[in-house]
Design a protein around this motif. Structure first.
Motif, PDB file in Angstrom:
ATOM      1  N   ALA A  77     -51.227  32.269  11.720  1.00  0.00           N
ATOM      2  CA  ALA A  77     -52.393  32.124  10.835  1.00  0.00           C
ATOM      3  C   ALA A  77     -52.322  33.133   9.682  1.00  0.00           C
ATOM      4  O   ALA A  77     -52.627  32.792   8.536  1.00  0.00           O
ATOM      5  CB  ALA A  77     -53.683  32.312  11.626  1.00  0.00           C
ATOM      6  N   ASN A  78     -51.900  34.361   9.982  1.00  0.00           N
ATOM      7  CA  ASN A  78     -51.777  35.373   8.936  1.00  0.00           C
ATOM      8  C   ASN A  78     -50.692  35.016   7.931  1.00  0.00           C
ATOM      9  O   ASN A  78     -50.865  35.192   6.727  1.00  0.00           O
ATOM     10  CB  ASN A  78     -51.494  36.748   9.546  1.00  0.00           C
ATOM     11  CG  ASN A  78     -52.691  37.332  10.244  1.00  0.00           C
ATOM     12  OD1 ASN A  78     -53.827  36.951   9.959  1.00  0.00           O
ATOM     13  ND2 ASN A  78     -52.458  38.242  11.166  1.00  0.00           N
ATOM     14  N   LYS A  81     -52.026  32.276   5.744  1.00  0.00           N
ATOM     15  CA  LYS A  81     -52.999  32.802   4.791  1.00  0.00           C
ATOM     16  C   LYS A  81     -52.294  33.504   3.625  1.00  0.00           C
ATOM     17  O   LYS A  81     -52.606  33.302   2.465  1.00  0.00           O
ATOM     18  CB  LYS A  81     -53.939  33.790   5.490  1.00  0.00           C
ATOM     19  CG  LYS A  81     -55.103  34.236   4.622  1.00  0.00           C
ATOM     20  CD  LYS A  81     -55.925  35.355   5.241  1.00  0.00           C
ATOM     21  CE  LYS A  81     -56.389  35.059   6.640  1.00  0.00           C
ATOM     22  NZ  LYS A  81     -57.212  36.143   7.199  1.00  0.00           N
ATOM     23  N   ARG A  82     -51.277  34.330   3.970  1.00  0.00           N
ATOM     24  CA  ARG A  82     -50.526  35.026   2.918  1.00  0.00           C
ATOM     25  C   ARG A  82     -49.768  34.044   2.045  1.00  0.00           C
ATOM     26  O   ARG A  82     -49.707  34.195   0.835  1.00  0.00           O
ATOM     27  CB  ARG A  82     -49.560  36.040   3.524  1.00  0.00           C
ATOM     28  CG  ARG A  82     -50.267  37.333   3.906  1.00  0.00           C
ATOM     29  CD  ARG A  82     -49.291  38.333   4.431  1.00  0.00           C
ATOM     30  NE  ARG A  82     -49.150  38.021   5.858  1.00  0.00           N
ATOM     31  CZ  ARG A  82     -48.145  38.344   6.630  1.00  0.00           C
ATOM     32  NH1 ARG A  82     -47.148  39.002   6.151  1.00  0.00           N
ATOM     33  NH2 ARG A  82     -48.114  38.023   7.891  1.00  0.00           N
ATOM     34  N   SER A  84     -50.602  30.930   1.423  1.00  0.00           N
ATOM     35  CA  SER A  84     -51.572  30.220   0.587  1.00  0.00           C
ATOM     36  C   SER A  84     -51.964  31.053  -0.623  1.00  0.00           C
ATOM     37  O   SER A  84     -52.011  30.543  -1.748  1.00  0.00           O
ATOM     38  CB  SER A  84     -52.820  29.864   1.398  1.00  0.00           C
ATOM     39  OG  SER A  84     -52.496  28.970   2.427  1.00  0.00           O
ATOM     40  N   SER A  85     -52.224  32.342  -0.404  1.00  0.00           N
ATOM     41  CA  SER A  85     -52.595  33.188  -1.540  1.00  0.00           C
ATOM     42  C   SER A  85     -51.409  33.377  -2.481  1.00  0.00           C
ATOM     43  O   SER A  85     -51.571  33.405  -3.700  1.00  0.00           O
ATOM     44  CB  SER A  85     -53.141  34.537  -1.075  1.00  0.00           C
ATOM     45  OG  SER A  85     -52.166  35.265  -0.398  1.00  0.00           O
TER      46      SER A  85
END
Length: 106
Positions: A77-78, A81-82, A84-85
């Motif tokens: 998940a991390n 998230k990274r 995606s950003s």
């Protein structure tokens, strides 16, 4: 897998040294990661010898296993998230470059 045995801030050792130099003179060589690993049976025996019950050991072992299984999901998940950003940032940079190219053509 078995139970984990961790260090605690409360010292149970009777060995003390007056100076750091004295400690360093008695210190044995640094052990490798493999040498630091303690077999599961030895950890269980150590815990039993120090007053823990089989039930407590089993319960804590199961908690540890659940955390260990959940870790890869959290890591994934991390990473997502990274990513995606990072992807959003790359898209903004691309848009800015395209805008500059179009302005230079006018």
């Amino acid at each position: 897998v078995g139970p984990s045995v961790e260090l605690d801030w409360d010292s149970q050792s009777n060995v003390t040294f007056d100076t750091v130099d004295e400690f360093e003179s008695h210190k044995v060589y640094r052990r490798s990661k493999d040498q630091l690993a303690m077999p599961s049976r030895m950890r269980v025996k150590l815990l039993l010898d120090n007053g823990f019950t089989f039930g407590e050991i089993r319960r804590e072992t199961r908690k540890r296993q659940k955390k260990t299984r959940a870790l890869p999901m959290r890591q994934a998940a991390n990473v997502l998230k990274r990513f995606s950003s990072w992807k959003e940032q790359r898209a903004k940079e691309h848009d800015l470059r395209m805008k500059r190219i179009l302005e230079s053509l006018e």
